[in-house]
Scaffold this active site. Structure first.
Site, PDB file in Angstrom:
ATOM      1  N   GLN A  39      14.819  76.328 123.170  1.00  0.00           N
ATOM      2  CA  GLN A  39      15.680  76.162 124.343  1.00  0.00           C
ATOM      3  C   GLN A  39      15.248  77.023 125.523  1.00  0.00           C
ATOM      4  OE1 GLN A  39      19.548  76.531 121.896  1.00  0.00           O
ATOM      5  NE2 GLN A  39      20.100  75.202 123.598  1.00  0.00           N
ATOM      6  N   GLY A  80      25.196  80.374 120.163  1.00  0.00           N
ATOM      7  CA  GLY A  80      23.950  80.261 119.422  1.00  0.00           C
ATOM      8  C   GLY A  80      22.856  79.804 120.364  1.00  0.00           C
ATOM      9  N   CYS A  92      26.073  71.761 123.787  1.00  0.00           N
ATOM     10  CA  CYS A  92      24.770  72.439 123.699  1.00  0.00           C
ATOM     11  C   CYS A  92      24.353  72.857 125.101  1.00  0.00           C
ATOM     12  CB  CYS A  92      23.752  71.473 123.104  1.00  0.00           C
ATOM     13  SG  CYS A  92      22.099  72.164 122.985  1.00  0.00           S
ATOM     14  N   LEU A  93      23.808  74.063 125.210  1.00  0.00           N
ATOM     15  CA  LEU A  93      23.376  74.568 126.514  1.00  0.00           C
ATOM     16  C   LEU A  93      22.234  73.731 127.083  1.00  0.00           C
ATOM     17  CD1 LEU A  93      23.441  78.391 125.688  1.00  0.00           C
ATOM     18  CD2 LEU A  93      25.132  77.113 127.006  1.00  0.00           C
ATOM     19  N   HIS A 115      23.394  73.297 113.805  1.00  0.00           N
ATOM     20  CA  HIS A 115      23.031  72.888 115.162  1.00  0.00           C
ATOM     21  C   HIS A 115      21.756  73.611 115.629  1.00  0.00           C
ATOM     22  CE1 HIS A 115      24.298  71.888 119.465  1.00  0.00           C
ATOM     23  NE2 HIS A 115      23.316  72.754 119.628  1.00  0.00           N
ATOM     24  N   GLU A 116      21.718  74.932 115.416  1.00  0.00           N
ATOM     25  CA  GLU A 116      20.567  75.715 115.890  1.00  0.00           C
ATOM     26  C   GLU A 116      19.312  75.414 115.075  1.00  0.00           C
ATOM     27  OE1 GLU A 116      20.912  76.900 118.694  1.00  0.00           O
ATOM     28  OE2 GLU A 116      23.105  76.940 118.723  1.00  0.00           O
ATOM     29  N   HIS A 141      17.528  72.366 116.219  1.00  0.00           N
ATOM     30  CA  HIS A 141      16.689  72.588 117.412  1.00  0.00           C
ATOM     31  C   HIS A 141      15.237  72.895 117.025  1.00  0.00           C
ATOM     32  CE1 HIS A 141      19.171  72.396 120.985  1.00  0.00           C
ATOM     33  NE2 HIS A 141      20.090  73.183 120.477  1.00  0.00           N
TER      34      HIS A 141
HETATM   35 NI    NI Z   1      22.063  73.429 121.133  1.00  0.00          NI
END
Ligand code: NI
Length: 171
Positions: free
Chosen positions: A51, A46, A93-94, A135-136, A139
């Site tokens: 991000q 995701g 998370c990236l 989660h997304e 963000h």
């Molecule tokens: Ni994330």
């Protein structure tokens, strides 16, 4: 198409409230393509627009049922409109490198969103897929999975990042 740079904590863009999308044009489609490519390259399941430094309400999630298959759902202006139960699952998370931790989330969520053409859609997800959506969507409101952890764990991680950044500077 291009692979974009993923912003990492403590980048300020990750803490902003993302703007709703009102224009559904070619540029938006290009952005979705870039995000998809960036997500698979990372690799991740995701990715939210902030991000990659775009503070707008857009997420892409991998919905492939078969491993290594690629199927992406792009969700514009997503909003959780219903939820049920709780679950605890490990998250990473990236944008929050070198950290994974258990996070308590809703077990099941219903999300309203708009598709590429701006048409309203709704989806109900559970288990892992529900975790990814929560989660997304977090963000888009400047929230990282880090914020769901204890103050102590958060402080330890901040310290670790400061150390990593200092070491990078010294190189
Ligand atoms: Ni994330």
């Amino acid at each position: 198409m291009a692979i974009r740079t993923i912003f990492e904590f403590p980048a300020p863009v990750l803490r902003q409230q993302a703007r709703p999308i009102t224009v559904f044009d070619e540029r938006l489609i290009e952005l979705i393509t870039d995000m998809t490519e960036t997500m698979y390259d990372a690799p991740g399941i995701g990715l939210a627009a902030p991000q990659i430094g775009e503070s707008i309400q857009l997420i892409v999630v991998d919905v492939a049922k078969i491993e290594k298959e690629q199927k992406v759902l792009a969700m514009i202006n997503p909003r959780i409109i219903g939820h049920e139960g709780t679950q605890v699952d490990e998250e990473g998370c990236l944008s929050v490198i070198e950290l994974t931790a258990n996070v308590k989330r809703h077990k099941k969520v219903t999300v309203s969103y708009q598709n590429l053409s701006g048409e309203p859609r709704e989806i109900t997800a559970e288990d892992r897929f529900a975790v990814v959506l929560q989660h997304e969507i977090d963000h888009l409101h400047g929230i990282l999975f880090l914020d769901h952890l204890s103050a102590l764990k958060r402080a330890l991680y901040k310290k670790k990042v400061q150390k990593m950044l200092a070491e990078k500077k010294g190189e």
